[in-house]
Design a protein around this motif. Structure first.
Motif, PDB file in Angstrom:
ATOM      1  N   GLY A  95      42.487 125.806  91.416  1.00 36.80           N
ATOM      2  CA  GLY A  95      42.300 124.362  91.455  1.00 36.80           C
ATOM      3  C   GLY A  95      41.246 123.975  92.475  1.00 36.80           C
ATOM      4  N   HIS A  96      40.858 122.698  92.422  1.00 36.55           N
ATOM      5  CA  HIS A  96      39.925 122.136  93.412  1.00 36.55           C
ATOM      6  C   HIS A  96      40.702 121.248  94.379  1.00 36.55           C
ATOM      7  CE1 HIS A  96      36.599 123.661  91.071  1.00 36.55           C
ATOM      8  NE2 HIS A  96      37.023 123.019  89.991  1.00 36.55           N
ATOM      9  N   GLY A  97      40.083 120.988  95.519  1.00 39.05           N
ATOM     10  CA  GLY A  97      40.728 120.169  96.525  1.00 39.05           C
ATOM     11  C   GLY A  97      41.176 118.821  95.971  1.00 39.05           C
ATOM     12  N   SER A  98      42.413 118.427  96.298  1.00 40.23           N
ATOM     13  CA  SER A  98      42.982 117.194  95.759  1.00 40.23           C
ATOM     14  C   SER A  98      44.282 116.882  96.481  1.00 40.23           C
ATOM     15  CB  SER A  98      43.248 117.353  94.257  1.00 40.23           C
ATOM     16  OG  SER A  98      43.968 116.258  93.751  1.00 40.23           O
ATOM     17  N   THR A  99      44.744 115.676  96.323  1.00 39.97           N
ATOM     18  CA  THR A  99      46.069 115.337  96.845  1.00 39.97           C
ATOM     19  C   THR A  99      47.164 115.902  95.940  1.00 39.97           C
ATOM     20  OG1 THR A  99      46.002 113.226  95.652  1.00 39.97           O
ATOM     21  CG2 THR A  99      45.249 113.227  97.948  1.00 39.97           C
ATOM     22  N   ASP A 100      46.783 116.274  94.710  1.00 40.68           N
ATOM     23  CA  ASP A 100      47.748 116.902  93.798  1.00 40.68           C
ATOM     24  C   ASP A 100      47.771 118.403  94.053  1.00 40.68           C
ATOM     25  OD1 ASP A 100      48.332 114.479  92.389  1.00 40.68           O
ATOM     26  OD2 ASP A 100      46.412 114.708  91.338  1.00 40.68           O
ATOM     27  N   PRO A 101      48.942 119.004  94.147  1.00 37.11           N
ATOM     28  CA  PRO A 101      49.003 120.452  94.380  1.00 37.11           C
ATOM     29  C   PRO A 101      48.666 121.244  93.124  1.00 37.11           C
ATOM     30  CG  PRO A 101      51.211 119.566  94.081  1.00 37.11           C
ATOM     31  CD  PRO A 101      50.278 118.380  94.089  1.00 37.11           C
ATOM     32  N   THR A 102      48.344 122.507  93.337  1.00 40.42           N
ATOM     33  CA  THR A 102      48.189 123.471  92.256  1.00 40.42           C
ATOM     34  C   THR A 102      49.380 124.407  92.354  1.00 40.42           C
ATOM     35  OG1 THR A 102      45.774 123.337  92.283  1.00 40.42           O
ATOM     36  CG2 THR A 102      46.752 125.337  91.352  1.00 40.42           C
ATOM     37  N   SER A 103      50.234 124.395  91.335  1.00 39.58           N
ATOM     38  CA  SER A 103      51.472 125.155  91.448  1.00 39.58           C
ATOM     39  C   SER A 103      51.933 125.678  90.095  1.00 39.58           C
ATOM     40  CB  SER A 103      52.585 124.291  92.057  1.00 39.58           C
ATOM     41  OG  SER A 103      52.970 123.263  91.145  1.00 39.58           O
ATOM     42  N   ALA A 104      52.664 126.789  90.134  1.00 38.43           N
ATOM     43  CA  ALA A 104      53.294 127.355  88.941  1.00 38.43           C
ATOM     44  C   ALA A 104      54.475 128.198  89.396  1.00 38.43           C
ATOM     45  CB  ALA A 104      52.305 128.194  88.135  1.00 38.43           C
ATOM     46  N   VAL A 105      55.483 128.268  88.550  1.00 38.04           N
ATOM     47  CA  VAL A 105      56.671 129.060  88.851  1.00 38.04           C
ATOM     48  C   VAL A 105      56.964 129.963  87.663  1.00 38.04           C
ATOM     49  CG1 VAL A 105      58.130 127.148  88.073  1.00 38.04           C
ATOM     50  CG2 VAL A 105      59.132 128.985  89.429  1.00 38.04           C
ATOM     51  N   LEU A 106      57.278 131.226  87.940  1.00 31.44           N
ATOM     52  CA  LEU A 106      57.649 132.157  86.875  1.00 31.44           C
ATOM     53  C   LEU A 106      59.137 131.995  86.592  1.00 31.44           C
ATOM     54  CD1 LEU A 106      56.359 135.605  86.119  1.00 31.44           C
ATOM     55  CD2 LEU A 106      58.829 135.386  86.353  1.00 31.44           C
ATOM     56  N   VAL A 107      59.473 131.860  85.312  1.00 31.72           N
ATOM     57  CA  VAL A 107      60.843 131.563  84.894  1.00 31.72           C
ATOM     58  C   VAL A 107      61.340 132.654  83.955  1.00 31.72           C
ATOM     59  CG1 VAL A 107      62.325 129.892  83.719  1.00 31.72           C
ATOM     60  CG2 VAL A 107      60.393 129.087  85.099  1.00 31.72           C
ATOM     61  N   LYS A 108      62.567 133.098  84.175  1.00 31.78           N
ATOM     62  CA  LYS A 108      63.238 134.049  83.283  1.00 31.78           C
ATOM     63  C   LYS A 108      64.498 133.385  82.731  1.00 31.78           C
ATOM     64  CE  LYS A 108      66.194 138.126  83.436  1.00 31.78           C
ATOM     65  NZ  LYS A 108      66.828 139.134  84.327  1.00 31.78           N
ATOM     66  N   ASN A 109      64.532 133.139  81.446  1.00 30.30           N
ATOM     67  CA  ASN A 109      65.698 132.539  80.785  1.00 30.30           C
ATOM     68  C   ASN A 109      66.164 131.260  81.488  1.00 30.30           C
ATOM     69  OD1 ASN A 109      65.679 134.727  79.018  1.00 30.30           O
ATOM     70  ND2 ASN A 109      67.202 135.867  80.186  1.00 30.30           N
ATOM     71  N   GLY A 110      65.211 130.452  81.937  1.00 28.30           N
ATOM     72  CA  GLY A 110      65.558 129.207  82.599  1.00 28.30           C
ATOM     73  C   GLY A 110      65.770 129.318  84.099  1.00 28.30           C
ATOM     74  N   GLU A 111      65.781 130.539  84.630  1.00 37.95           N
ATOM     75  CA  GLU A 111      65.983 130.760  86.068  1.00 37.95           C
ATOM     76  C   GLU A 111      64.640 130.915  86.775  1.00 37.95           C
ATOM     77  OE1 GLU A 111      67.841 134.127  89.118  1.00 37.95           O
ATOM     78  OE2 GLU A 111      67.958 134.403  86.937  1.00 37.95           O
ATOM     79  N   GLN A 112      64.444 130.127  87.822  1.00 45.27           N
ATOM     80  CA  GLN A 112      63.213 130.234  88.609  1.00 45.27           C
ATOM     81  C   GLN A 112      63.229 131.533  89.405  1.00 45.27           C
ATOM     82  OE1 GLN A 112      61.890 126.698  90.811  1.00 45.27           O
ATOM     83  NE2 GLN A 112      61.516 128.007  92.582  1.00 45.27           N
ATOM     84  N   ILE A 113      62.172 132.349  89.232  1.00 40.29           N
ATOM     85  CA  ILE A 113      62.112 133.659  89.881  1.00 40.29           C
ATOM     86  C   ILE A 113      61.193 133.644  91.099  1.00 40.29           C
ATOM     87  CG2 ILE A 113      61.592 136.100  89.585  1.00 40.29           C
ATOM     88  CD1 ILE A 113      64.048 135.164  88.050  1.00 40.29           C
ATOM     89  N   CYS A 114      59.938 133.216  90.929  1.00 39.95           N
ATOM     90  CA  CYS A 114      59.004 133.179  92.049  1.00 39.95           C
ATOM     91  C   CYS A 114      57.952 132.096  91.799  1.00 39.95           C
ATOM     92  CB  CYS A 114      58.344 134.539  92.293  1.00 39.95           C
ATOM     93  SG  CYS A 114      57.386 135.177  90.904  1.00 39.95           S
ATOM     94  N   THR A 115      57.337 131.649  92.884  1.00 40.48           N
ATOM     95  CA  THR A 115      56.449 130.485  92.835  1.00 40.48           C
ATOM     96  C   THR A 115      55.094 130.797  93.440  1.00 40.48           C
ATOM     97  OG1 THR A 115      58.373 129.041  93.077  1.00 40.48           O
ATOM     98  CG2 THR A 115      56.238 128.067  93.541  1.00 40.48           C
ATOM     99  N   SER A 116      54.090 130.103  92.908  1.00 43.16           N
ATOM    100  CA  SER A 116      52.745 130.143  93.482  1.00 43.16           C
ATOM    101  C   SER A 116      52.316 128.692  93.712  1.00 43.16           C
ATOM    102  CB  SER A 116      51.791 130.855  92.521  1.00 43.16           C
ATOM    103  OG  SER A 116      50.534 131.042  93.118  1.00 43.16           O
TER     104      SER A 116
END
Length: 204
Positions: A130-151
């Motif tokens: 992403g580029h600089g902004s007040t909005d974050p750049t984020s994603a989370v890896l999900v397994k069967n609806g369970e959050q596993i890890c985040t970036s």
């Protein structure tokens, strides 16, 4: 394992120059039977070793069993062009549309879902840009609806990138995908900055 016939066996039978023709024939028959027994035993041992290797996942696997071990995919976010995905006022599933590799076809570029076809340990990694902004750049890896890890990253200016990865034990039919949080945005272009990849490490 290698077993061979000992020539000394026959030599013992022929050692006596006074042996009758009948005794010589009997000794020859014994030597022949001994050799046949050794050959049968050797074949049995080799067959047992091959079966053991196949059960252990060795090179004896062929056909469908071997194909289930060949699973890997890698894809980037946009099919073409450049631009942002987001921000939205709710979480969304990220669909990585530009498929680079999809051996085994376990990743679906229409839904963004990876579905495990065999039980085993898989490794996944993802990179978001992403580029600089007040909005974050984020994603989370999900397994069967369970959050596993985040970036996640957020900074007011300049380019920014975040990554993460994990190894997971998956059962047949388990689903893995990336989710973008609400009020986030992710950038991609033809340089393929934002990617999602995974592969099977080994079956269980």
């Amino acid at each position: 394992m290698r077993i061979g016939y000992n020539p000394g066996t026959r030599a013992l039978c022929n050692a006596s120059g006074t042996a009758s023709a009948r005794r010589y024939q009997a000794c020859s028959l014994f030597a022949l039977c001994f050799t046949l027994t050794i050959n049968v035993t050797t074949r049995w041992v080799r067959t047992a070793e091959a079966e053991s290797e196949q059960r252990a996942g060795g090179t004896g696997l062929t056909g469908e069993s071997k194909l289930t071990k060949q699973l890997a995919f890698s894809a980037s976010l946009l099919a073409s062009g450049s631009g942002y995905t987001g921000p939205f006022n709710t979480d969304i599933t990220l669909i990585f549309k530009h498929v680079v590799t999809n051996i085994g076809n376990a990743y679906n570029p229409n839904t963004g879902l990876f579905t495990a076809p065999v039980r085993g340990v898989y490794h996944f990694d993802f990179h978001i840009f992403g580029h600089g902004s007040t909005d974050p750049t984020s994603a989370v890896l999900v397994k069967n609806g369970e959050q596993i890890c985040t970036s996640y990253t957020r900074q007011p200016s300049g380019d920014q990138k975040a990554s993460n990865g994990v190894s997971l034990l998956l059962e047949i039919g388990d689903v893995v995908f990336l989710r973008m949080w609400a009020n986030s945005k992710i950038y991609d272009n033809t340089h393929r900055h934002t990617t999602f990849s995974g592969h099977l490490l080994f079956t269980m």
